[in-house]
Motif scaffolding. Structure first.
Motif, short mmCIF file in Angstrom:
data_model
loop_
_atom_site.label_atom_id
_atom_site.label_comp_id
_atom_site.label_asym_id
_atom_site.label_seq_id
_atom_site.Cartn_x
_atom_site.Cartn_y
_atom_site.Cartn_z
N VAL A 61 0.94 -1.30 -0.19
CA VAL A 61 0.16 -0.51 0.11
C VAL A 61 0.82 1.16 0.06
O VAL A 61 1.74 1.29 1.00
N LEU A 62 0.82 2.31 -0.98
CA LEU A 62 1.53 3.69 -0.86
C LEU A 62 0.92 4.19 0.54
O LEU A 62 -0.46 4.77 0.47
N SER A 63 1.81 5.02 1.28
CA SER A 63 0.92 5.17 2.31
C SER A 63 2.20 7.31 2.39
O SER A 63 3.04 7.31 1.49
N ILE A 64 1.73 8.12 3.21
CA ILE A 64 2.99 9.31 3.46
C ILE A 64 3.83 8.97 4.78
O ILE A 64 3.66 8.48 5.33
N VAL A 65 4.83 9.39 4.38
CA VAL A 65 5.82 9.79 5.51
C VAL A 65 5.26 10.04 6.77
O VAL A 65 4.79 11.49 6.84
N ASN A 66 5.88 9.51 7.76
CA ASN A 66 5.53 9.90 9.52
C ASN A 66 3.61 10.42 9.31
O ASN A 66 3.42 11.16 10.27
N CYS A 67 2.77 9.79 8.60
CA CYS A 67 1.71 9.52 8.10
C CYS A 67 0.67 9.40 10.08
O CYS A 67 -0.19 10.56 10.15
N ASP A 68 1.19 8.74 10.54
CA ASP A 68 0.63 8.17 12.44
C ASP A 68 1.19 9.64 13.28
O ASP A 68 0.75 9.15 14.26
N ARG A 69 1.72 10.26 13.15
CA ARG A 69 2.63 11.53 14.01
C ARG A 69 1.53 12.62 13.43
O ARG A 69 2.15 14.20 13.85
N SER A 70 1.11 12.55 12.73
CA SER A 70 0.11 13.72 12.23
C SER A 70 -1.52 13.48 12.15
O SER A 70 -2.17 13.14 11.58
N SER A 71 -1.97 14.65 12.68
CA SER A 71 -4.08 14.63 12.67
C SER A 71 -4.46 15.26 12.15
O SER A 71 -5.71 15.22 12.10
N PHE A 72 -4.06 15.87 10.66
CA PHE A 72 -4.25 16.45 9.32
C PHE A 72 -4.57 15.10 8.72
O PHE A 72 -4.53 14.25 8.76
N GLY A 73 -6.47 15.27 8.80
CA GLY A 73 -6.60 14.61 8.03
C GLY A 73 -6.38 13.24 7.36
O GLY A 73 -6.85 12.48 7.01
N TYR A 74 -6.33 13.48 5.68
CA TYR A 74 -5.77 13.20 5.22
C TYR A 74 -4.68 12.31 5.56
O TYR A 74 -4.56 11.15 4.98
N TYR A 75 -4.05 12.96 6.13
CA TYR A 75 -2.42 12.06 6.57
C TYR A 75 -3.11 10.79 7.84
O TYR A 75 -2.47 9.93 7.81
N ALA A 76 -4.14 11.00 8.46
CA ALA A 76 -4.63 10.29 9.39
C ALA A 76 -4.94 9.11 9.30
O ALA A 76 -5.47 8.02 9.03
N SER A 77 -6.03 9.51 7.90
CA SER A 77 -7.18 8.56 7.31
C SER A 77 -5.42 7.15 6.20
O SER A 77 -6.05 6.28 6.36
N LYS A 78 -4.47 7.31 5.88
CA LYS A 78 -3.34 7.36 5.49
C LYS A 78 -2.59 6.00 6.45
O LYS A 78 -2.67 5.02 6.56
N LEU B 232 1.70 29.29 8.51
CA LEU B 232 0.62 27.28 8.05
C LEU B 232 0.23 27.26 8.88
O LEU B 232 0.55 26.36 9.48
N PRO B 233 -0.94 27.29 9.37
CA PRO B 233 -1.81 27.27 10.20
C PRO B 233 -2.04 25.76 10.65
O PRO B 233 -2.05 25.21 9.60
N GLY B 234 -2.05 24.87 11.94
CA GLY B 234 -2.71 24.25 12.12
C GLY B 234 -2.16 22.74 11.85
O GLY B 234 -1.31 22.82 12.24
N ALA B 235 -2.98 21.52 12.01
CA ALA B 235 -1.85 20.55 11.77
C ALA B 235 -0.73 20.34 10.74
O ALA B 235 0.11 19.89 11.08
N MET B 236 -1.36 20.59 9.88
CA MET B 236 -0.17 20.72 8.74
C MET B 236 1.06 21.22 8.93
O MET B 236 2.35 20.95 8.10
#
Length: 266
Positions: free
Chosen positions: A106-123, A230-234
């Motif tokens: 499966v294709l995923s994103i680096v350190n996606c489990d360390r972000s609360s940004f919705g798209y990354y959290a879904s990964k 850039l505010p927020g989770a991202m």
């Protein structure tokens, strides 16, 4: 001959996976909700295309029949697709197991489990689905694609600015290089490990301003780079450097090299 089922084989990375797999002599089944019609440039000669939907399970059995491995390049960026992203992965894996497919990548994103940004959290949630499945699975985490930066710069240039996120560095990678890494993992012999994670990053790390300078030079844009917060989770994710994998630099295509190849479409 290895038969590969590519889920999301009409997307940015998926198309590259299909093209490279066919060129290497693999049998390829492309699973897509809306496969491109014959003659469409998005369709790769030599691949078989199957209409299938991971949100309902329709068409999955036919697409997976005879496959030796699944490569999952599906995306779910917003709305219901984002909400159902992990569930779709579970449905795909269940169908793969029913079809006797032993392995999935499966294709995923680096350190996606360390972000609360919705798209990354879904990964990250989808990675857990893979980890808990009954198949031998690999999550390939990639740094951001060259196209993310180019699209961001192009969108801002319409307002005569080139947005540069304050405090952000990037390590962009070409989709073709990510596709090659996905295929490498898919074609490896069985390891006996139930789940593993591999990270692949682009060949260079620079501040966003340097990439903006390269994009401006390549496109001839008259917009001016402007540093923006850039505010927020991202924003938090980027400022912490969680989008980088300096120890996993891939000797692939640089941002400037990618821009040169895309000059006619920028």
């Amino acid at each position: 001959m290895t038969r590969i089922c590519v889920a999301g084989g009409t997307g940015q990375v998926g198309r590259e996976v299909v093209r490279q797999a066919v060129a290497a002599g693999s049998g390829v089944a492309v699973l897509s909700r809306n496969p491109p019609p014959a003659g469409d440039p998005a369709r790769t000669a030599g691949a078989e295309y199957f209409p299938a939907d991971v949100t309902t399970g329709a068409g999955l059995a036919a697409a997976l029949a005879g496959a030796d491995v699944v490569i999952d390049c599906l995306e779910g960026r917003s709305g219901k697709a984002l909400k159902d992203f992990a569930d779709g992965g579970a449905r795909l894996l269940a169908a793969a197991q029913d079809a006797g497919v032993p392995r999935a990548v499966v294709l995923s994103i680096v350190n996606c489990d360390r972000s609360s940004f919705g798209y990354y959290a879904s990964k990250a949630a989808k990675e857990l689905v893979y980890e808990r499945s009954g198949l031998e699975t690999v999550a390939l985490r990639a740094t951001q694609f060259h196209s993310l930066l180019a699209t961001t710069f192009a969108a801002g240039s319409k307002l005569r600015i080139i947005p540069v996120v304050a405090g952000a560095r990037f390590q962009p990678i070409a989709p073709a290089d990510v596709a090659a890494a996905l295929l490498e993992e898919a074609l490896k012999p069985a390891t006996g490990r139930r789940h593993s994670v591999r990270t692949v990053g682009g060949p260079e790390i620079h501040g966003m301003g340097e990439f903006a300078r390269q994009w401006k030079a390549a496109t001839g844009s008259r917009a001016r780079p402007v540093r923006l917060p850039l505010p927020g989770a991202m924003g938090k994710y980027l400022r912490a450097g969680l989008n980088l994998a300096p120890e996993e630099r891939h000797a692939g295509e640089t941002f400037s090299g990618w821009l040169a190849k895309k000059a006619d479409s920028l």
